[in-house]
Every structure is written in structure tokens, then in C-alpha cells.
Design a protein around this motif. Structure first.
Motif, PDB file in Angstrom:
ATOM      1  N   THR A  16       0.719  -1.352   0.108  1.00 17.98           N
ATOM      2  CA  THR A  16       0.000  -0.074   0.065  1.00 17.98           C
ATOM      3  C   THR A  16       0.941   1.377   0.000  1.00 17.98           C
ATOM      4  O   THR A  16       0.649   2.370  -0.791  1.00 17.98           O
ATOM      5  CB  THR A  16      -1.006  -0.082   1.115  1.00 17.98           C
ATOM      6  N   GLY A  17       1.966   1.141   0.818  1.00 17.65           N
ATOM      7  CA  GLY A  17       2.594   2.496   0.952  1.00 17.65           C
ATOM      8  C   GLY A  17       3.700   2.726  -0.306  1.00 17.65           C
ATOM      9  O   GLY A  17       3.567   3.789  -0.893  1.00 17.65           O
ATOM     10  N   GLY A  18       3.930   1.597  -1.116  1.00 21.53           N
ATOM     11  CA  GLY A  18       4.948   1.719  -2.323  1.00 21.53           C
ATOM     12  C   GLY A  18       3.879   2.197  -3.550  1.00 21.53           C
ATOM     13  O   GLY A  18       4.070   3.094  -4.243  1.00 21.53           O
ATOM     14  N   VAL A  19       2.647   1.781  -3.493  1.00 18.56           N
ATOM     15  CA  VAL A  19       1.760   2.194  -4.558  1.00 18.56           C
ATOM     16  C   VAL A  19       1.308   3.579  -4.192  1.00 18.56           C
ATOM     17  O   VAL A  19       1.086   4.381  -5.261  1.00 18.56           O
ATOM     18  CB  VAL A  19       0.528   1.254  -4.421  1.00 18.56           C
ATOM     19  N   ALA A  20       1.126   3.997  -2.916  1.00 14.88           N
ATOM     20  CA  ALA A  20       0.687   5.310  -2.715  1.00 14.88           C
ATOM     21  C   ALA A  20       1.673   6.340  -3.310  1.00 14.88           C
ATOM     22  O   ALA A  20       1.548   7.243  -3.406  1.00 14.88           O
ATOM     23  CB  ALA A  20       0.568   5.625  -1.204  1.00 14.88           C
ATOM     24  N   VAL A  21       2.995   5.967  -2.874  1.00 12.73           N
ATOM     25  CA  VAL A  21       4.399   7.014  -3.413  1.00 12.73           C
ATOM     26  C   VAL A  21       4.437   7.005  -4.802  1.00 12.73           C
ATOM     27  O   VAL A  21       4.357   8.130  -5.628  1.00 12.73           O
ATOM     28  CB  VAL A  21       5.634   6.407  -3.009  1.00 12.73           C
ATOM     29  N   PHE A  22       4.047   5.781  -5.415  1.00 11.47           N
ATOM     30  CA  PHE A  22       3.977   5.784  -7.103  1.00 11.47           C
ATOM     31  C   PHE A  22       2.741   6.568  -7.833  1.00 11.47           C
ATOM     32  O   PHE A  22       3.035   7.404  -8.571  1.00 11.47           O
ATOM     33  CB  PHE A  22       3.783   4.138  -7.385  1.00 11.47           C
ATOM     34  N   ALA A  23       1.707   6.606  -6.911  1.00 11.83           N
ATOM     35  CA  ALA A  23       0.567   7.289  -7.570  1.00 11.83           C
ATOM     36  C   ALA A  23       0.814   8.902  -7.197  1.00 11.83           C
ATOM     37  O   ALA A  23       0.448   9.711  -7.964  1.00 11.83           O
ATOM     38  CB  ALA A  23      -0.792   6.870  -6.810  1.00 11.83           C
ATOM     39  N   ARG A  24       1.029   9.225  -6.219  1.00 13.09           N
ATOM     40  CA  ARG A  24       1.544  10.688  -5.682  1.00 13.09           C
ATOM     41  C   ARG A  24       2.623  11.123  -6.633  1.00 13.09           C
ATOM     42  O   ARG A  24       2.402  12.440  -7.359  1.00 13.09           O
ATOM     43  CB  ARG A  24       1.956  10.747  -4.256  1.00 13.09           C
ATOM     44  N   ARG A  25       3.590  10.435  -6.933  1.00  9.23           N
ATOM     45  CA  ARG A  25       4.623  10.950  -7.896  1.00  9.23           C
ATOM     46  C   ARG A  25       3.775  11.006  -9.486  1.00  9.23           C
ATOM     47  O   ARG A  25       4.146  12.090 -10.257  1.00  9.23           O
ATOM     48  CB  ARG A  25       5.826  10.120  -8.014  1.00  9.23           C
ATOM     49  N   LEU A  26       3.097  10.126  -9.868  1.00  9.09           N
ATOM     50  CA  LEU A  26       2.472  10.104 -11.245  1.00  9.09           C
ATOM     51  C   LEU A  26       1.496  11.235 -11.406  1.00  9.09           C
ATOM     52  O   LEU A  26       1.523  12.007 -12.209  1.00  9.09           O
ATOM     53  CB  LEU A  26       1.883   8.731 -11.488  1.00  9.09           C
ATOM     54  N   ALA A  27       0.737  11.536 -10.209  1.00  8.44           N
ATOM     55  CA  ALA A  27      -0.128  12.558 -10.003  1.00  8.44           C
ATOM     56  C   ALA A  27       0.753  13.997 -10.238  1.00  8.44           C
ATOM     57  O   ALA A  27       0.185  14.937 -11.023  1.00  8.44           O
ATOM     58  CB  ALA A  27      -0.815  12.515  -8.907  1.00  8.44           C
ATOM     59  N   ARG A  28       1.698  14.003  -9.483  1.00  9.14           N
ATOM     60  CA  ARG A  28       2.272  15.332  -9.496  1.00  9.14           C
ATOM     61  C   ARG A  28       3.041  15.746 -10.985  1.00  9.14           C
ATOM     62  O   ARG A  28       3.041  16.703 -11.427  1.00  9.14           O
ATOM     63  CB  ARG A  28       3.471  15.791  -8.450  1.00  9.14           C
ATOM     64  N   GLN A  29       3.665  14.651 -11.320  1.00  9.40           N
ATOM     65  CA  GLN A  29       4.419  14.905 -12.509  1.00  9.40           C
ATOM     66  C   GLN A  29       3.247  15.147 -13.743  1.00  9.40           C
ATOM     67  O   GLN A  29       3.477  16.010 -14.685  1.00  9.40           O
ATOM     68  CB  GLN A  29       4.996  13.637 -13.244  1.00  9.40           C
ATOM     69  N   GLY A  30       2.103  14.479 -13.678  1.00  5.94           N
ATOM     70  CA  GLY A  30       1.119  14.938 -14.801  1.00  5.94           C
ATOM     71  C   GLY A  30       0.582  16.334 -14.543  1.00  5.94           C
ATOM     72  O   GLY A  30       0.123  16.834 -15.426  1.00  5.94           O
ATOM     73  N   VAL A  31       0.483  16.618 -13.333  1.00  6.75           N
ATOM     74  CA  VAL A  31      -0.086  18.099 -13.022  1.00  6.75           C
ATOM     75  C   VAL A  31       0.916  19.179 -13.589  1.00  6.75           C
ATOM     76  O   VAL A  31       0.520  19.966 -14.294  1.00  6.75           O
ATOM     77  CB  VAL A  31      -0.484  18.279 -11.659  1.00  6.75           C
ATOM     78  N   VAL A  32       1.932  19.012 -13.229  1.00  5.50           N
ATOM     79  CA  VAL A  32       3.155  19.785 -13.627  1.00  5.50           C
ATOM     80  C   VAL A  32       3.268  19.900 -15.159  1.00  5.50           C
ATOM     81  O   VAL A  32       3.258  21.025 -15.668  1.00  5.50           O
ATOM     82  CB  VAL A  32       4.649  19.555 -13.107  1.00  5.50           C
ATOM     83  N   LYS A  33       3.131  19.045 -15.888  1.00  2.00           N
ATOM     84  CA  LYS A  33       3.157  18.732 -17.244  1.00  2.00           C
ATOM     85  C   LYS A  33       1.898  19.520 -17.824  1.00  2.00           C
ATOM     86  O   LYS A  33       1.976  20.136 -18.804  1.00  2.00           O
ATOM     87  CB  LYS A  33       3.213  17.543 -17.849  1.00  2.00           C
ATOM     88  N   ALA A  34       0.644  19.302 -17.230  1.00  2.00           N
ATOM     89  CA  ALA A  34      -0.396  19.963 -17.759  1.00  2.00           C
ATOM     90  C   ALA A  34      -0.378  21.524 -17.472  1.00  2.00           C
ATOM     91  O   ALA A  34      -0.903  22.311 -18.267  1.00  2.00           O
ATOM     92  CB  ALA A  34      -1.545  19.344 -17.028  1.00  2.00           C
TER      93      ALA A  34
END
Length: 94
Positions: free
Chosen positions: A65-83
Motif C-alpha cells: 500500500t505504501g509503495g503504491v501510494a508513493v508511485f501514485a503521488r509521483r505520477l499525479a504530481r508529474q501529470g499536473v506539472v506537465k499539464a
């Protein structure tokens, strides 16, 4: 401004990251639950401190759960920054 420079995130990035992280976390939680139940044949643990959950299962679930949470948070931030960057370029061109 060069990409290598570290600058304070804009309000749009902060708000977008928070919203995207909440959505990504919700989706990740649902996905983990389904995968856990298919892989183990047991319901996903709700209370990891419960005495009826083996310690190895609790630790494994917490790590996944912790690993997936970190992965999801990083992907979300990268997507927002790109957008936001893409939107800023589009606005500056007009």
C-alpha cells in the motif's frame, strides 16, 4: 527559467497536485483491494493492528500500500506539472 532551477510551485500546481493525488490514491486503494483479494483469496485488511491478521500479512499489505501510494503521488504530481506547463505555453503563445 531553466528546468534545472528549483522554484516554488505555483498555486495551480499545488491545488492540481492535491486533487490528482486524492483521485490517484482512491483509484490505487480500490485497485490494491481487488488485486489483494484475487492474489490471496482473503479480503484486504482494514485494521492492520487487529489480532486476527498475521503479522507477515499486515507488513506485506502495508508495504504494498505504501509503495503504491508513493508511485501514485509521483505520477499525479508529474501529470499536473506537465499539464500546467503545457497550459502556460499555450497561454503565452496567444
Amino acid at each position: 527559467m531553466e528546468k534545472s532551477e528549483q522554484s516554488e510551485p505555483t498555486l495551480a500546481v499545488k491545488v492540481g497536485t492535491m486533487a490528482a493525488t486524492l483521485v490517484a490514491g482512491w483509484v490505487a486503494q480500490k485497485l490494491i483491494k481487488v488485486i489483494w483479494e484475487k492474489a490471496t483469496g482473503n479480503d484486504a485488511p482494514i485494521d492492520l493492528d487487529a489480532d486476527d491478521i498475521p503479522i507477515v500479512q499486515a507488513i506485506t499489505f502495508a508495504a504494498v500500500t505504501g509503495g503504491v501510494a508513493v508511485f501514485a503521488r509521483r505520477l499525479a504530481r508529474q501529470g499536473v506539472v506537465k499539464a500546467v506547463d503545457r497550459r502556460a505555453r499555450d497561454v503565452s503563445v496567444v
